[in-house]
Write an enzyme that holds these catalytic residues in place. Structure first.
Site, mmCIF file in Angstrom:
data_model
loop_
_atom_site.group_PDB
_atom_site.id
_atom_site.type_symbol
_atom_site.label_atom_id
_atom_site.label_comp_id
_atom_site.label_asym_id
_atom_site.label_seq_id
_atom_site.Cartn_x
_atom_site.Cartn_y
_atom_site.Cartn_z
ATOM 1 N N TYR A 13 0.829 -1.208 0.000
ATOM 2 C CA TYR A 13 0.000 0.000 0.000
ATOM 3 C C TYR A 13 0.860 1.254 0.000
ATOM 4 C CZ TYR A 13 -4.254 -2.715 0.661
ATOM 5 O OH TYR A 13 -5.306 -3.592 0.484
ATOM 6 N N GLU A 15 -8.008 -7.584 5.421
ATOM 7 C CA GLU A 15 -7.126 -8.616 4.872
ATOM 8 C C GLU A 15 -6.381 -9.364 5.977
ATOM 9 O OE1 GLU A 15 -4.933 -6.221 2.066
ATOM 10 O OE2 GLU A 15 -6.818 -5.752 1.043
#
Length: 397
Positions: A98, A140
């Site tokens: 990310y 996640e």
């Protein structure tokens, strides 16, 4: 929740960002792959990149998330986040990735919007990004924990036990863990990622629904060969069809996916088209094995009976349920097929029980049509669930 100053800034700049988000997404991917070519080679779907579908989905999801933050600040789009998180988990996405995305996405935003990106605008959209990213990271992490894996390490070697040619373009591969350990549990409707080494050395990944019930001793994926368009379209399905046989090994992820049966007591409608029948077959087999008693309506559309993968299984599994009916529509039917089941799926003649939960899988136009028909028949929007093979352009639109 977005802070008050950022909410005002995002609301004011959302039209400009929304208008440019396609250009931003396009530039973002070019910057990302220039800096990290291994991501395009071994992680991102080259077919979706070539078609622009992934860029469209990214742009739509960012715009949808930002709009939700400013228009409905007390809620968040959990359905969209869950869908994305399941896809990410099946790929083994890590929190560190990310940061990589953030670097190149914000470089693209600055380049496309230029002087409009003041420090205040940059800070506000940075907040939007990290609200979305951190929400996905948290989901996640839970998904990884549920499967007993860690981010970045979701893969195991599986052996192909057998393959069955279902139609000219569809084959079922039956798999078991190569190390002899038990296959991980899954819920009917879920999928796995399959990583295949291609002739150019790339390790491309595609998701395939598990077409068996959770109680099976082996796991099955049913793969339709994608034809036309040339590489990279269909490069993984082509490799599987042409090269993979019993005794070969595949890299397979833990199972994920949010199209799962959510109510064991409600009447069900299971609607599919084309290869979208695969998660539906898993659901039907599970319902038959578990002694499901409430009404089940099975709906499927295809080009012809010969193109209907696992047509016999589809009808037989529906027939095992005590209160079920199967309805198949074909655009090019064989002689004797009912005239009112010719062409596209038309639910006008079907009675839909009150409180029905519907599960849809197939091409986007098919699912839009069926959803519209179900809403007109009184099925609640919240009770209509769907799976898209590939980037979810519907949810992000």
């Amino acid at each position: 929740m977005l802070s008050e100053p950022s909410t005002a800034t995002v609301r004011a700049t959302l039209p400009a960002v929304g208008a440019a988000i396609g250009d931003i997404a396009d530039l973002f991917y070019r910057k990302l792959f220039d800096a990290h070519p291994e991501l395009l080679r071994d992680l991102f779907n080259r077919g979706n990149q070539a078609s622009g579908a992934q860029r469209q989905a990214l742009a739509g999801s960012i715009a949808a998330f930002a709009t939700q933050l400013v228009e409905h600040p007390d809620t968040r789009p959990d359905v969209m986040l869950s869908r994305i998180a399941h896809k990410h988990a099946s790929l083994g996405i890590t929190p560190a990735q990310y940061d990589v995305v953030h670097t190149h996405l914000f470089a693209a935003i600055a380049e496309v919007l230029g002087d409009a990106v003041t420090p205040e605008v940059a800070a506000a959209w940075d907040e939007v990004y990290w609200l979305m990213a951190n929400a996905l990271i948290a989901i996640e992490e839970r998904l990884y924990a549920q499967q007993g894996v860690v981010a970045g390490d979701v893969w195991r070697d599986w052996e192909v036990v057998s393959r069955t040619e279902e139609t000219e373009d569809v084959a079922t591969f039956r798999l078991r863990p190569a190390d002899g350990s038990p296959a991980p549990a899954f819920r009917p409707g879920q999928y796995v990622s399959v990583q295949v080494e291609l002739p150019d050395g790339a390790h491309q990944i595609r998701q395939y629904s598990l077409s068996c019930a959770p109680g099976s001793t082996v796991r099955s994926i049913t793969v339709k060969r994608v034809r036309g368009g040339g590489a990279p379209d269909g490069e993984v399905s082509r490799q599987l069809h042409e090269q993979v046989r019993a005794g070969d090994r595949l890299r397979v992820s833990a199972p994920y996916g949010d199209l799962v049966l959510k109510s064991a007591e409600a009447p069900l409608l299971l609607a599919s088209a084309g290869i979208g029948c695969t998660p539906i077959l898993s659901m039907l087999e599970h319902l038959a094995e578990s002694g499901h008693r409430t009404p089940v309506t099975v709906v499927h559309g295809d080009r012809s009976p010969a193109d209907h993968a696992m047509r016999t299984d589809h009808a037989a599994l529906a027939g095992k349920l005590p209160d079920s009916a199967a309805h198949f529509w074909y655009e090019d039917p064989t002689d004797g097929h009912p005239a009112d089941r010719t062409g596209l799926v038309d639910l006008s003649g079907l009675a839909i029980a009150s409180g029905t939960h519907a599960y849809l899988c197939g091409p986007l136009p098919f699912m839009r049509s069926v959803r519209t028909q179900l809403l007109a028949k009184g099925v609640a929007a919240s009770d209509i669930h769907y799976e898209v093979f590939g980037p979810d352009l519907w949810l992000a639109s």
